[in-house]
Write a protein that holds these residues in place. Structure first.
Motif, short mmCIF file in Angstrom:
data_model
loop_
_atom_site.label_atom_id
_atom_site.label_comp_id
_atom_site.label_asym_id
_atom_site.label_seq_id
_atom_site.Cartn_x
_atom_site.Cartn_y
_atom_site.Cartn_z
N GLY A 99 46.45 4.68 -23.30
CA GLY A 99 47.39 4.63 -22.18
C GLY A 99 48.65 3.83 -22.47
N LYS A 156 46.36 14.99 -13.76
CA LYS A 156 45.75 13.66 -13.76
C LYS A 156 46.13 12.88 -15.02
CE LYS A 156 41.79 14.68 -10.83
NZ LYS A 156 40.33 14.86 -10.79
N SER A 160 48.55 9.78 -14.67
CA SER A 160 47.97 8.47 -14.98
C SER A 160 48.78 7.73 -16.04
CB SER A 160 46.51 8.60 -15.42
OG SER A 160 46.41 9.18 -16.70
N VAL A 163 51.73 6.18 -14.11
CA VAL A 163 51.30 5.06 -13.27
C VAL A 163 50.83 3.89 -14.13
CG1 VAL A 163 49.69 4.34 -11.46
CG2 VAL A 163 50.76 6.59 -11.34
N THR A 164 50.14 4.19 -15.22
CA THR A 164 49.70 3.14 -16.15
C THR A 164 50.89 2.35 -16.65
OG1 THR A 164 47.71 4.32 -16.84
CG2 THR A 164 48.60 2.73 -18.40
N ILE A 172 44.03 2.08 -15.51
CA ILE A 172 44.32 3.30 -14.74
C ILE A 172 44.09 4.53 -15.60
CG2 ILE A 172 46.15 4.60 -13.58
CD1 ILE A 172 47.31 1.77 -12.81
N PHE A 173 44.59 4.52 -16.82
CA PHE A 173 44.41 5.65 -17.72
C PHE A 173 42.93 5.84 -18.04
CE2 PHE A 173 44.49 7.47 -22.11
CZ PHE A 173 45.06 8.69 -21.79
N THR A 175 40.29 4.86 -16.31
CA THR A 175 39.59 5.31 -15.11
C THR A 175 39.83 6.79 -14.88
OG1 THR A 175 39.72 3.11 -14.11
CG2 THR A 175 39.38 4.96 -12.61
N THR A 176 41.06 7.24 -15.10
CA THR A 176 41.39 8.65 -14.92
C THR A 176 40.62 9.53 -15.90
OG1 THR A 176 43.58 8.08 -14.10
CG2 THR A 176 43.27 10.34 -14.91
N GLU A 179 37.18 9.82 -14.60
CA GLU A 179 37.15 10.72 -13.44
C GLU A 179 37.23 12.18 -13.87
OE1 GLU A 179 40.37 9.37 -10.95
OE2 GLU A 179 39.24 7.61 -10.28
#
Length: 187
Positions: A99, A156, A160, A163-164, A172-173, A175-176, A179
């Motif tokens: 990320g 996603k 991500s 946002v990361t 964040i990366f 977790t994405t 997911e």
């Protein structure tokens, strides 16, 4: 002929890093030369058409890496769908250094560069959609549902990364990616 002081691989890695961090419009020839360790004249000797040729070479290099590592992992019919997915996501994690790295598509889709690299960007994104659609089908999804899942996966991943970077939070990366894995496994 004298041996090259700076290897092509090192030049390409430096160009990728510069375009990822500054974008096409923001990366000056001085930035590109400095990052590669070459003088502007030497950079022009290797890339006579200038910055556009450098960015095109970067896109080609990244596309080859994606094909060799991510696409092959996701399309490997000798592995179970779960193994393919996990291997592919691991390669994506590597590609973006967990990320830390921005996506080259984002970097080259801002400003004037979108017109220059529109076809490369569309082809690259369509490749990702195609391979993730294939993964969805291997998990038993219909073509339509697999396409929807693939599109959501691309959104996603790309979202991500933004946002990361914006929040300076690598979790964040990660977790994405988890997911995404879970969304395929629950099929």
């Amino acid at each position: 002929m004298r041996p090259q002081k700076v290897q092509d691989k090192d030049i390409m890695m430096s160009l990728v890093k510069t375009f990822r961090s500054k974008g096409y419009d923001g990366a000056s020839l001085a930035d590109l030369a400095e990052s590669t360790g070459l003088k502007k004249a030497s950079l022009y000797h290797r890339f006579p058409k200038g910055k556009e040729e450098m960015a095109t070479a970067v896109l080609k290099d990244i596309d080859e890496w994606v094909e060799e590592h991510i696409v092959k992992a996701l399309m490997n019919e000798n592995k179970t769908p779960i193994e393919r997915l996990i291997n592919g996501l691991d390669q994506i994690r590597t590609s973006y250094d967990g990320g830390k790295e921005s996506c080259i598509f984002r970097a080259l889709s801002l400003g004037q560069s979108l017109e220059l690299f529109d076809v490369h960007i569309k082809n690259g994104m369509n490749k990702w959609i195609t391979v993730f659609k294939n993964v969805g089908i291997s998990f038993g999804l219909s073509d339509a549902d697999a396409l929807k899942q693939a599109m959501n996966t691309l959104i996603k991943i790309q979202g991500s990364l933004i946002v990361t970077k914006g929040l300076n939070d690598l979790s964040i990366f990660e977790t994405t990616l988890k997911e995404i894995e879970d969304s395929y496994l629950k099929q």
